[in-house]
Design a protein around this motif. Structure first.
Motif, PDB file in Angstrom:
ATOM      1  N   SER A  82      60.340  16.057  19.186  1.00 29.18           N
ATOM      2  CA  SER A  82      59.822  17.252  18.711  1.00 29.18           C
ATOM      3  C   SER A  82      58.360  17.121  17.935  1.00 29.18           C
ATOM      4  CB  SER A  82      61.143  17.388  17.380  1.00 29.18           C
ATOM      5  OG  SER A  82      61.505  16.757  16.704  1.00 29.18           O
ATOM      6  N   GLU A  83      57.793  15.100  18.018  1.00 30.48           N
ATOM      7  CA  GLU A  83      56.760  15.622  17.681  1.00 30.48           C
ATOM      8  C   GLU A  83      55.591  16.126  18.435  1.00 30.48           C
ATOM      9  OE1 GLU A  83      56.302  11.489  19.687  1.00 30.48           O
ATOM     10  OE2 GLU A  83      55.434  12.219  21.343  1.00 30.48           O
ATOM     11  N   LEU A  84      54.330  16.383  16.935  1.00 34.27           N
ATOM     12  CA  LEU A  84      53.305  17.085  17.651  1.00 34.27           C
ATOM     13  C   LEU A  84      52.587  15.817  16.835  1.00 34.27           C
ATOM     14  CD1 LEU A  84      54.604  20.903  16.314  1.00 34.27           C
ATOM     15  CD2 LEU A  84      54.168  20.166  18.948  1.00 34.27           C
ATOM     16  N   TYR A  85      51.345  16.840  17.534  1.00 33.75           N
ATOM     17  CA  TYR A  85      49.516  15.752  16.664  1.00 33.75           C
ATOM     18  C   TYR A  85      48.735  17.236  15.565  1.00 33.75           C
ATOM     19  CZ  TYR A  85      51.904  11.913  18.681  1.00 33.75           C
ATOM     20  OH  TYR A  85      51.850  10.945  19.003  1.00 33.75           O
ATOM     21  N   VAL A  86      48.795  17.002  14.196  1.00 39.65           N
ATOM     22  CA  VAL A  86      47.537  17.213  13.667  1.00 39.65           C
ATOM     23  C   VAL A  86      46.354  16.840  13.824  1.00 39.65           C
ATOM     24  CG1 VAL A  86      47.346  18.093  11.713  1.00 39.65           C
ATOM     25  CG2 VAL A  86      49.720  18.019  12.316  1.00 39.65           C
ATOM     26  N   VAL A  87      44.626  17.487  14.665  1.00 38.27           N
ATOM     27  CA  VAL A  87      44.315  17.362  14.595  1.00 38.27           C
ATOM     28  C   VAL A  87      42.904  17.536  13.904  1.00 38.27           C
ATOM     29  CG1 VAL A  87      42.107  16.787  16.177  1.00 38.27           C
ATOM     30  CG2 VAL A  87      44.604  16.110  16.561  1.00 38.27           C
ATOM     31  N   GLY A  88      42.290  16.930  12.843  1.00 39.31           N
ATOM     32  CA  GLY A  88      41.402  17.253  11.820  1.00 39.31           C
ATOM     33  C   GLY A  88      39.956  17.055  12.041  1.00 39.31           C
ATOM     34  N   LYS A  89      39.070  18.020  12.457  1.00 41.66           N
ATOM     35  CA  LYS A  89      37.910  17.032  13.402  1.00 41.66           C
ATOM     36  C   LYS A  89      37.010  17.483  11.202  1.00 41.66           C
ATOM     37  CE  LYS A  89      36.180  16.996  16.908  1.00 41.66           C
ATOM     38  NZ  LYS A  89      35.759  17.461  18.008  1.00 41.66           N
ATOM     39  N   ASN A  90      35.778  16.658  11.752  1.00 40.70           N
ATOM     40  CA  ASN A  90      34.719  18.111  10.746  1.00 40.70           C
ATOM     41  C   ASN A  90      35.187  17.836   9.229  1.00 40.70           C
ATOM     42  OD1 ASN A  90      33.116  17.336  12.955  1.00 40.70           O
ATOM     43  ND2 ASN A  90      33.607  20.003  12.789  1.00 40.70           N
ATOM     44  N   TYR A  91      35.384  15.477   8.933  1.00 40.96           N
ATOM     45  CA  TYR A  91      35.732  16.259   7.299  1.00 40.96           C
ATOM     46  C   TYR A  91      35.220  16.261   5.932  1.00 40.96           C
ATOM     47  CZ  TYR A  91      37.622  13.353   3.084  1.00 40.96           C
ATOM     48  OH  TYR A  91      37.411  13.300   1.784  1.00 40.96           O
ATOM     49  N   VAL A  92      35.710  17.112   5.419  1.00 46.12           N
ATOM     50  CA  VAL A  92      34.188  17.832   4.168  1.00 46.12           C
ATOM     51  C   VAL A  92      34.945  16.699   3.026  1.00 46.12           C
ATOM     52  CG1 VAL A  92      33.842  19.614   3.195  1.00 46.12           C
ATOM     53  CG2 VAL A  92      34.647  19.954   5.676  1.00 46.12           C
ATOM     54  N   VAL A 105      31.522  26.309   3.486  1.00 48.43           N
ATOM     55  CA  VAL A 105      31.205  24.413   2.928  1.00 48.43           C
ATOM     56  C   VAL A 105      31.320  23.979   4.236  1.00 48.43           C
ATOM     57  CG1 VAL A 105      32.010  22.576   1.713  1.00 48.43           C
ATOM     58  CG2 VAL A 105      32.271  24.800   0.784  1.00 48.43           C
ATOM     59  N   LYS A 106      30.374  23.256   4.745  1.00 47.52           N
ATOM     60  CA  LYS A 106      29.903  21.738   5.720  1.00 47.52           C
ATOM     61  C   LYS A 106      29.822  20.580   5.320  1.00 47.52           C
ATOM     62  CE  LYS A 106      29.806  25.403   8.218  1.00 47.52           C
ATOM     63  NZ  LYS A 106      29.866  25.748   9.184  1.00 47.52           N
ATOM     64  N   PRO A 107      30.332  19.496   5.907  1.00 46.93           N
ATOM     65  CA  PRO A 107      30.664  17.880   5.557  1.00 46.93           C
ATOM     66  C   PRO A 107      29.822  18.086   4.661  1.00 46.93           C
ATOM     67  CG  PRO A 107      30.857  18.445   8.409  1.00 46.93           C
ATOM     68  CD  PRO A 107      30.826  19.750   7.961  1.00 46.93           C
ATOM     69  N   ASN A 108      28.168  18.244   5.282  1.00 49.43           N
ATOM     70  CA  ASN A 108      27.149  17.606   3.380  1.00 49.43           C
ATOM     71  C   ASN A 108      26.665  18.716   3.141  1.00 49.43           C
ATOM     72  OD1 ASN A 108      27.398  14.800   5.596  1.00 49.43           O
ATOM     73  ND2 ASN A 108      26.696  15.629   6.749  1.00 49.43           N
ATOM     74  N   TYR A 109      26.948  20.110   3.165  1.00 46.27           N
ATOM     75  CA  TYR A 109      26.562  20.846   2.643  1.00 46.27           C
ATOM     76  C   TYR A 109      27.334  21.717   2.377  1.00 46.27           C
ATOM     77  CZ  TYR A 109      24.760  22.242   7.174  1.00 46.27           C
ATOM     78  OH  TYR A 109      24.847  22.350   7.939  1.00 46.27           O
TER      79      TYR A 109
END
Length: 256
Positions: free
Chosen positions: A186-196, A246-250
């Motif tokens: 039942s495992e799933l992977y949560v992927v987040g990109k571009n940390y804000v 909102v973006k990571p840097n601005y």
């Protein structure tokens, strides 16, 4: 041949310490999680299969730091610099040691941690979510803006709420199940990109002073040192704005 046997045998043949190495390979192939030259922190890294894959992908310009309460044998014959920290990632001393070993910004945090299984699914799932929450908290502490995150979670109660938590910190979020995961899992992977890591969020209204002008003619204001572009504003204006994106840097805002 079963999926389990296929990846187990492939890992043995290709020198990976665990069949789970192929899960990270597939996540990277699908979502470009491990850019060349990145610094990667692997939580719950023993026995080191994910560290091997990360070190291959980030290459000679990258660094991989594995963290676990268990001892991790030295990893050799990989291009990246590889180091380990033995400790509990929820403790401040361990986090401080990881920062020191990483030697600067951390670009990617990954976690394949799973709880000690009791056989009682609701309990195991709740513990899985707890571990994922700890991994997310660690990512928020360590990641540089624009960094990436991947974590294993068992599907069930509180899973959707956890995904929403990840969405608060990353501009792109995907839930996926690599082919290397067992069919019965039942495992799933949560992927987040571009940390804000911003002091503002979309929909916020606040009063700012425009201190500069951008190349496109937008006004530039700063909120706790974070850059906010304000359309139609001029240097010296003090005005109320609404944050639109909102973006990571601005961030982008418009006058209210």
């Amino acid at each position: 041949m079963s999926g389990k046997d296929e990846y187990y045998n492939r890992a043995k043949q290709q020198g990976y310490r665990a069949r789970s190495a192929y899960k990270l390979k597939q996540l990277d192939r699908e979502l470009e999680l491990l850019p060349y030259g990145a610094t990667v922190v692997d939580l719950g890294a023993a026995p080191g299969g994910w560290m091997q894959v990360a070190a291959e992908e980030v290459g000679s310009g990258g660094r991989v730091v594995g963290v676990d309460l268990q001892r991790i044998d030295d990893i050799e014959d990989v291009p990246a610099a590889v180091e380990t920290v033995r400790g509990d990632m929820t403790e401040d001393d361990t986090k401080a040691e990881v920062r020191e070993v990483a030697g600067g910004d951390v670009d990617v945090v990954v976690s394949d941690m799973a709880p000690n299984m009791t056989g009682e699914y609701n309990l195991d799932q709740a513990r899985s979510v707890y571990l994922a929450q700890q991994a997310l908290a660690t990512a928020r502490d360590l990641l540089t803006p624009g960094g990436h995150f991947a974590v294993k979670v068992f599907e069930g109660p509180d899973f959707d709420a956890f995904v929403e938590d990840v969405e608060e910190s990353f501009s792109f979020v995907r839930v996926t199940s690599p082919d290397a995961s067992r069919e019965s899992s039942s495992e799933l992977y949560v992927v987040g990109k571009n940390y804000v890591n911003a002091p503002v969020a979309a929909g916020d209204t606040l009063t700012v002073t425009v201190e500069d002008e951008g190349k496109e003619g937008d006004g530039i204001a700063y909120v706790e040192g974070f850059t906010v572009f304000v359309s139609g504003a001029s240097e010296g204006d003090e005005l109320e704005v609404e944050i639109e994106d909102v973006k990571p840097n601005y961030a982008f805002a418009s006058k209210v």
